[in-house]
Design a protein around this motif. Sequence first.
Motif, PDB file in Angstrom:
ATOM      1  N   TRP A  71      27.146  46.890  50.503  1.00  0.00           N
ATOM      2  CA  TRP A  71      25.923  47.572  50.514  1.00  0.00           C
ATOM      3  C   TRP A  71      26.110  48.086  48.923  1.00  0.00           C
ATOM      4  N   LEU A  72      27.126  48.545  48.406  1.00  0.00           N
ATOM      5  CA  LEU A  72      27.095  49.196  47.146  1.00  0.00           C
ATOM      6  C   LEU A  72      26.937  47.870  46.290  1.00  0.00           C
ATOM      7  N   GLN A  73      27.432  46.830  46.329  1.00  0.00           N
ATOM      8  CA  GLN A  73      27.210  45.520  45.534  1.00  0.00           C
ATOM      9  C   GLN A  73      25.797  45.183  45.328  1.00  0.00           C
ATOM     10  N   SER A  74      25.209  45.549  46.648  1.00  0.00           N
ATOM     11  CA  SER A  74      23.691  45.190  46.537  1.00  0.00           C
ATOM     12  C   SER A  74      22.846  46.117  45.558  1.00  0.00           C
ATOM     13  N   HIS A  75      23.452  47.278  45.624  1.00  0.00           N
ATOM     14  CA  HIS A  75      22.977  48.359  44.701  1.00  0.00           C
ATOM     15  C   HIS A  75      23.187  48.033  43.277  1.00  0.00           C
ATOM     16  N   GLY A  76      23.969  46.983  42.984  1.00  0.00           N
ATOM     17  CA  GLY A  76      24.367  46.765  41.677  1.00  0.00           C
ATOM     18  C   GLY A  76      25.748  47.520  41.189  1.00  0.00           C
ATOM     19  N   VAL A  77      26.489  48.069  42.027  1.00  0.00           N
ATOM     20  CA  VAL A  77      27.366  48.767  41.443  1.00  0.00           C
ATOM     21  C   VAL A  77      28.734  47.801  41.417  1.00  0.00           C
ATOM     22  N   ALA A  78      29.190  47.583  40.138  1.00  0.00           N
ATOM     23  CA  ALA A  78      29.995  46.724  39.842  1.00  0.00           C
ATOM     24  C   ALA A  78      31.585  47.032  40.072  1.00  0.00           C
ATOM     25  N   ASP A  79      32.133  48.316  39.855  1.00  0.00           N
ATOM     26  CA  ASP A  79      33.463  48.492  39.769  1.00  0.00           C
ATOM     27  C   ASP A  79      33.877  49.221  41.245  1.00  0.00           C
ATOM     28  N   LEU A  80      34.377  48.455  42.368  1.00  0.00           N
ATOM     29  CA  LEU A  80      34.581  49.001  43.624  1.00  0.00           C
ATOM     30  C   LEU A  80      36.255  48.806  43.695  1.00  0.00           C
ATOM     31  N   LEU A  81      36.639  49.638  44.850  1.00  0.00           N
ATOM     32  CA  LEU A  81      38.118  49.786  45.223  1.00  0.00           C
ATOM     33  C   LEU A  81      37.963  49.932  46.527  1.00  0.00           C
ATOM     34  N   TRP A  82      38.495  48.581  47.235  1.00  0.00           N
ATOM     35  CA  TRP A  82      38.182  48.568  48.784  1.00  0.00           C
ATOM     36  C   TRP A  82      39.894  48.953  49.015  1.00  0.00           C
ATOM     37  N   ALA A  83      39.924  49.970  49.328  1.00  0.00           N
ATOM     38  CA  ALA A  83      41.351  50.930  49.744  1.00  0.00           C
ATOM     39  C   ALA A  83      41.496  50.560  51.114  1.00  0.00           C
ATOM     40  N   HIS A  84      41.695  49.256  51.370  1.00  0.00           N
ATOM     41  CA  HIS A  84      42.153  48.597  52.769  1.00  0.00           C
ATOM     42  C   HIS A  84      42.807  47.244  52.672  1.00  0.00           C
ATOM     43  N   ILE A  85      43.836  47.050  53.207  1.00  0.00           N
ATOM     44  CA  ILE A  85      44.470  45.878  53.399  1.00  0.00           C
ATOM     45  C   ILE A  85      43.390  44.668  53.964  1.00  0.00           C
ATOM     46  N   PRO A  86      43.122  43.762  53.370  1.00  0.00           N
ATOM     47  CA  PRO A  86      42.338  42.768  54.110  1.00  0.00           C
ATOM     48  C   PRO A  86      43.191  41.646  54.755  1.00  0.00           C
ATOM     49  N   ILE A  87      43.003  41.869  56.020  1.00  0.00           N
ATOM     50  CA  ILE A  87      43.829  41.117  56.915  1.00  0.00           C
ATOM     51  C   ILE A  87      42.941  40.371  57.855  1.00  0.00           C
ATOM     52  N   GLY A  88      43.025  39.076  58.146  1.00  0.00           N
ATOM     53  CA  GLY A  88      42.345  38.383  59.036  1.00  0.00           C
ATOM     54  C   GLY A  88      41.456  37.434  58.290  1.00  0.00           C
ATOM     55  N   HIS A  89      41.128  36.138  58.622  1.00  0.00           N
ATOM     56  CA  HIS A  89      40.209  35.271  57.857  1.00  0.00           C
ATOM     57  C   HIS A  89      38.847  35.817  57.357  1.00  0.00           C
ATOM     58  N   ARG A  90      38.146  36.646  58.352  1.00  0.00           N
ATOM     59  CA  ARG A  90      36.940  37.188  57.919  1.00  0.00           C
ATOM     60  C   ARG A  90      37.158  38.131  56.691  1.00  0.00           C
ATOM     61  N   LYS A  91      37.923  38.945  56.319  1.00  0.00           N
ATOM     62  CA  LYS A  91      38.167  39.894  55.491  1.00  0.00           C
ATOM     63  C   LYS A  91      38.825  39.175  54.306  1.00  0.00           C
ATOM     64  N   VAL A  92      39.642  38.286  54.398  1.00  0.00           N
ATOM     65  CA  VAL A  92      39.952  37.231  53.271  1.00  0.00           C
ATOM     66  C   VAL A  92      38.857  36.729  52.525  1.00  0.00           C
ATOM     67  N   SER A  93      38.081  35.973  53.456  1.00  0.00           N
ATOM     68  CA  SER A  93      37.020  35.202  52.839  1.00  0.00           C
ATOM     69  C   SER A  93      35.960  36.353  52.106  1.00  0.00           C
ATOM     70  N   PHE A  94      35.757  37.351  52.842  1.00  0.00           N
ATOM     71  CA  PHE A  94      34.869  38.209  52.168  1.00  0.00           C
ATOM     72  C   PHE A  94      35.117  38.532  50.967  1.00  0.00           C
ATOM     73  N   VAL A  95      36.454  38.892  50.558  1.00  0.00           N
ATOM     74  CA  VAL A  95      37.065  39.371  49.244  1.00  0.00           C
ATOM     75  C   VAL A  95      36.835  38.286  48.458  1.00  0.00           C
ATOM     76  N   VAL A  96      37.233  37.293  48.793  1.00  0.00           N
ATOM     77  CA  VAL A  96      37.365  36.051  47.865  1.00  0.00           C
ATOM     78  C   VAL A  96      35.699  35.767  47.199  1.00  0.00           C
ATOM     79  N   ASP A  97      34.845  35.700  48.242  1.00  0.00           N
ATOM     80  CA  ASP A  97      33.385  35.541  47.848  1.00  0.00           C
ATOM     81  C   ASP A  97      33.038  36.518  46.986  1.00  0.00           C
ATOM     82  N   ALA A  98      33.292  38.098  47.660  1.00  0.00           N
ATOM     83  CA  ALA A  98      32.906  39.134  46.553  1.00  0.00           C
ATOM     84  C   ALA A  98      33.365  38.883  45.163  1.00  0.00           C
ATOM     85  N   VAL A  99      34.420  38.610  45.160  1.00  0.00           N
ATOM     86  CA  VAL A  99      35.143  38.603  43.706  1.00  0.00           C
ATOM     87  C   VAL A  99      34.298  37.554  42.910  1.00  0.00           C
TER      88      VAL A  99
END
Length: 362
Positions: A71-99
């Motif tokens: 949601w924040l990336q859709s608003h153009g906010v570039a500097d984000l910290l996901w204070a969450h450990i990305p566990i599982g295929h869906r979260k890992v894929s999301f992080v890699v795609d977002a980066v």
Amino acid sequence: MIPLSALPTPALLVDLDRLERNILAMAGAMRAAGVALRPHVKTSKCWEVARRQLDAGAIGFTCSTAAEVAWLQSHGVADLLWAHIPIGHRKVSFVVDAVAQHGGGLTVSLDSVEAARPLSAAAAAAGVTVPFVLEVNTGHARLGVEPATAVATAGALAALPGLRLRGVLTHEGHVSAAPDRPSLERAGTAAGTLLVSVAADLRAAGHEVEVVSVGSTPGATSTPFVPGVTESRAGTYVYFDANQTRVGSCTLEQCAQTVLARVASVQRAGRPIIDAGSKAMSSDAIALAGSFGLVLDRPGVTFADANEEHGFLLDDGPVPLAVGDLVRLVPNHACTTTNMWSHLYAVRGDLAVERWDISARY
């Protein structure tokens, strides 16, 4: 503009004057301390609030969920910290795609090699590098390595392909359990001091540490002021709540978020029933202290209990509540209350001046 008396109840309200004062006060305090402010967006999940925080100097945001990041990336906010450990295929894929799609503006949190390996493999396969911070336990014992193992864990994580260590992070949530405010301040300072010492150990071991990140509203008057801390992730301050009044982080007059409700029944003397229950307030039990929230402007009235759609008040006030009377309730926990709602009314005085969407909810 709509008079509060004309709103459907229950309704989630945010007092704009209090909101804006809270935003400016925290931004000014962190600026004076020389510490970057990266507010936790879970408190509001509202772009109109987030935009005000950015305008006041926030460098970006802390997120709890992938939905908040997207949601924040859709608003153009570039500097984000996901204070969450990305566990599982869906979260890992999301992080890699977002980066990959946003030029590396997302940093994640890690505390073990086991959690990091799938992320490392996916990042390396995609040809991207995922920035991360090492989460350190400074007393809360939720996530995070123990300080004594931080250097070894950081070394093992930094050796994995596709990952880049940026620094260290802690959540000093345990300070809220202190018996009084002076003890809370000492606990906050101790947490910051411990994290800074871990950062020094990492640097001595040859790691670059650009980020030393702390985060909590109760600790915001102590932990970020430890020399060596670089950023604060306080979030609840934007609204404050009943829990924060109980630990001395604010006064009731600073609480910007309320739930508007009407009295639906007074069949039993001294026990009015309102049309807002646990689904309006959330049932967060962090610091209930015998109530589901605080009742504004009604001396002697307590929000004692709740079902899903009804609240049970105890009314020992000088003027008994009657059917149809409006009450405004300060929730125990602003963040979990926000997540119950799809929109809020921004209020000045007794008028609702705008309706704002709440996004990235579960």
